[in-house]
Design a protein around this motif. Sequence first.
Motif, PDB file in Angstrom:
ATOM      1  N   SER A   1      -6.988   3.365  -7.101  1.00 19.74           N
ATOM      2  CA  SER A   1      -6.321   3.052  -6.330  1.00 19.74           C
ATOM      3  C   SER A   1      -7.096   2.655  -5.027  1.00 19.74           C
ATOM      4  O   SER A   1      -6.303   3.071  -3.906  1.00 19.74           O
ATOM      5  N   LEU A   2      -8.325   2.426  -4.222  1.00 16.15           N
ATOM      6  CA  LEU A   2      -8.879   3.143  -3.230  1.00 16.15           C
ATOM      7  C   LEU A   2      -8.080   1.721  -2.275  1.00 16.15           C
ATOM      8  O   LEU A   2      -7.928   1.022  -2.925  1.00 16.15           O
ATOM      9  N   SER A   3      -7.796   2.454  -1.171  1.00 14.23           N
ATOM     10  CA  SER A   3      -7.257   0.914   0.047  1.00 14.23           C
ATOM     11  C   SER A   3      -7.607   0.427   1.025  1.00 14.23           C
ATOM     12  O   SER A   3      -7.990  -0.619   1.805  1.00 14.23           O
ATOM     13  N   SER A   4      -8.825   1.716   1.473  1.00 12.07           N
ATOM     14  CA  SER A   4      -9.465   2.212   2.518  1.00 12.07           C
ATOM     15  C   SER A   4     -10.798   2.427   2.133  1.00 12.07           C
ATOM     16  O   SER A   4     -10.458   3.530   1.779  1.00 12.07           O
ATOM     17  N   LEU A   5     -11.877   1.935   2.582  1.00 13.26           N
ATOM     18  CA  LEU A   5     -13.684   2.385   2.326  1.00 13.26           C
ATOM     19  C   LEU A   5     -14.233   2.104   3.259  1.00 13.26           C
ATOM     20  O   LEU A   5     -14.126   0.614   4.408  1.00 13.26           O
TER      21      LEU A   5
ATOM     22  N   LEU B   1      -7.436  -2.786  -2.641  1.00 14.21           N
ATOM     23  CA  LEU B   1      -8.176  -3.108  -2.085  1.00 14.21           C
ATOM     24  C   LEU B   1      -7.132  -3.415  -0.300  1.00 14.21           C
ATOM     25  O   LEU B   1      -7.240  -4.917  -0.553  1.00 14.21           O
ATOM     26  N   LYS B   2      -7.329  -2.437   0.604  1.00 17.82           N
ATOM     27  CA  LYS B   2      -6.844  -3.031   1.730  1.00 17.82           C
ATOM     28  C   LYS B   2      -7.785  -3.015   2.790  1.00 17.82           C
ATOM     29  O   LYS B   2      -7.805  -4.282   3.879  1.00 17.82           O
ATOM     30  N   LEU B   3      -8.632  -2.375   2.836  1.00 24.08           N
ATOM     31  CA  LEU B   3      -9.509  -2.429   4.742  1.00 24.08           C
ATOM     32  C   LEU B   3     -11.149  -1.819   3.754  1.00 24.08           C
ATOM     33  O   LEU B   3     -11.216  -0.882   2.955  1.00 24.08           O
ATOM     34  N   LEU B   4     -11.773  -2.434   4.444  1.00 23.57           N
ATOM     35  CA  LEU B   4     -13.378  -2.456   3.966  1.00 23.57           C
ATOM     36  C   LEU B   4     -14.203  -2.449   5.040  1.00 23.57           C
ATOM     37  O   LEU B   4     -14.107  -3.209   5.823  1.00 23.57           O
ATOM     38  N   LYS B   5     -14.801  -1.636   5.763  1.00 21.10           N
ATOM     39  CA  LYS B   5     -15.562  -1.471   6.988  1.00 21.10           C
ATOM     40  C   LYS B   5     -16.750  -1.120   6.309  1.00 21.10           C
ATOM     41  O   LYS B   5     -17.487  -0.029   5.353  1.00 21.10           O
ATOM     42  N   MET B   6     -17.994  -1.837   6.560  1.00 20.09           N
ATOM     43  CA  MET B   6     -19.288  -1.969   6.391  1.00 20.09           C
ATOM     44  C   MET B   6     -20.581  -2.881   6.804  1.00 20.09           C
ATOM     45  O   MET B   6     -21.523  -3.670   5.915  1.00 20.09           O
TER      46      MET B   6
ATOM     47  N   ARG C   1      -6.969  -7.066   4.210  1.00 21.18           N
ATOM     48  CA  ARG C   1      -6.345  -7.043   5.813  1.00 21.18           C
ATOM     49  C   ARG C   1      -7.152  -6.798   6.681  1.00 21.18           C
ATOM     50  O   ARG C   1      -7.245  -7.279   7.561  1.00 21.18           O
ATOM     51  N   GLU C   2      -8.350  -5.706   6.386  1.00 28.49           N
ATOM     52  CA  GLU C   2      -9.521  -5.472   6.995  1.00 28.49           C
ATOM     53  C   GLU C   2     -10.231  -5.345   6.677  1.00 28.49           C
ATOM     54  O   GLU C   2     -10.590  -5.077   5.881  1.00 28.49           O
TER      55      GLU C   2
ATOM     56  N   HIS D   1      -2.463 -12.954   4.848  1.00 32.99           N
ATOM     57  CA  HIS D   1      -3.263 -12.875   5.975  1.00 32.99           C
ATOM     58  C   HIS D   1      -3.882 -11.421   5.990  1.00 32.99           C
ATOM     59  O   HIS D   1      -3.247 -10.979   6.673  1.00 32.99           O
ATOM     60  N   LEU D   2      -5.706 -12.411   6.531  1.00 32.05           N
ATOM     61  CA  LEU D   2      -6.739 -11.218   7.681  1.00 32.05           C
ATOM     62  C   LEU D   2      -5.482 -10.901   8.805  1.00 32.05           C
ATOM     63  O   LEU D   2      -4.923 -12.107   9.261  1.00 32.05           O
TER      64      LEU D   2
END
Length: 432
Positions: free
Chosen positions: A179-183, A206-211, A233-234, A257-258
């Motif tokens: 259920s990860l939405s932000s990583l 998953l809505k946000l992935l910052k890597m 989304r992000e 839409h991103l």
Amino acid sequence: MKRVFQGNEQEDGGGTSAGSQETLKRTRKQRREKDLEEGSSWECLPQEILLQIFQYLPLLDRAYASQVCRGWNQAFHMPELWRCFEFELNQPASSYLKATHPDLIKQIIKRHSNHLQYVSFKVDSSRESAEAACDILSQLVNCSLKTLGLISTARPSFMELPKSHFISALTVVFVNSKSLSSLKIDDTPVDDPSLKVLVANNSDTLKLLKMSSCPHVSPAGILCVADQCHGLRELALNYHLLSDELLIALSSEKHVHLEHLRIDVVSENPGQQFHTIKKSSWDAMVRHSPKFNLVMYFFLYEDEFGPFFRDEIPVTHLYFGRSVSKDVLGRVGLTCPRLVELVVCANGLRPLDEELIRIAQRCTQLSAIGLGECEVSCSAFVEFVKMCGDRLTQLSIMEEVLVPDHRYGLDDIHWEKTISTSPHVPLFSLNT
């Protein structure tokens, strides 16, 4: 009287001592009842109120408070208190920050791992701290996390670990959470196979992935995420992962839409070669998500800007962390019509008058600008502010940037107020 008093003592089996204790008990009971009626007893506070109080306490103070009484200890273990938690893992020899106590970590894993939902790990640069974080991650088999952040206060931290050790720990969370939405996993040895595990178990949430700065991830790995995570989304990643194929995937009709795309353009070695992105790919992205923010951070040497700002690019927030040439800034005014914010760390000793005026003319949505070690004549600065008009809401420049000329001097420009924590970065407005 004395003998009578002693007789009473013998008759009562302890006399005044037992009687006093009984009286004391009655008094305490009456006081507790009165306090309960008046709502003034701390130990009788409802747990809903205790929960609110505990949420504002630092972790250590919360632990101390749990030792006051049984009710407060029960409140300390309420599941609501453990939904959001930050593990601080620092070594005394390499960090001045306090670390989460090991005994408390054991207690959290034992009693509250299934309550954790919003978790972050803040580690210093030591390998020991990164290993401790991985050890905790590998034990979260009963968790159902919604957000996970791995934050290194200084490099290298996670990058010093064996990749297999890190991946093994991280995939425990990927597999069990579902259920990860932000990583947020910047500066880590995450790789393509582990991203496939992430997608297989969390593609619907998953809505946000910052890597950013993840050297073991390839364009194919991030493309897998874009293809499968339709609610994304992000997205934040390094430029080497950006491709025409990725932009086309993010522009497909099946995607939500991103809203935010952040790209870090970082040079690891002087003279590094960078690929180009087709204008048609950017155009497809804008058609599909016309309001999306494209944030770009440039940390390049001056001779590495060749592939950039040759064609129109839909960047909205542009930051130059190193010195950038007049030529590049001139091209910004020609190729970035959606620009909202511009920050230039340094330029050199050649005035940016023409470049600044061009940006004001062409970038009609520009509302924020910051200039560091640059030079702009006072006349050009005044003209720039006049052209931007009411839409310019943030103007942050060093005093040394402005160069007096035959029309204006520094005394003709009014310092209104500062917008930064630094006293050397004032906000200027015109005298009218």
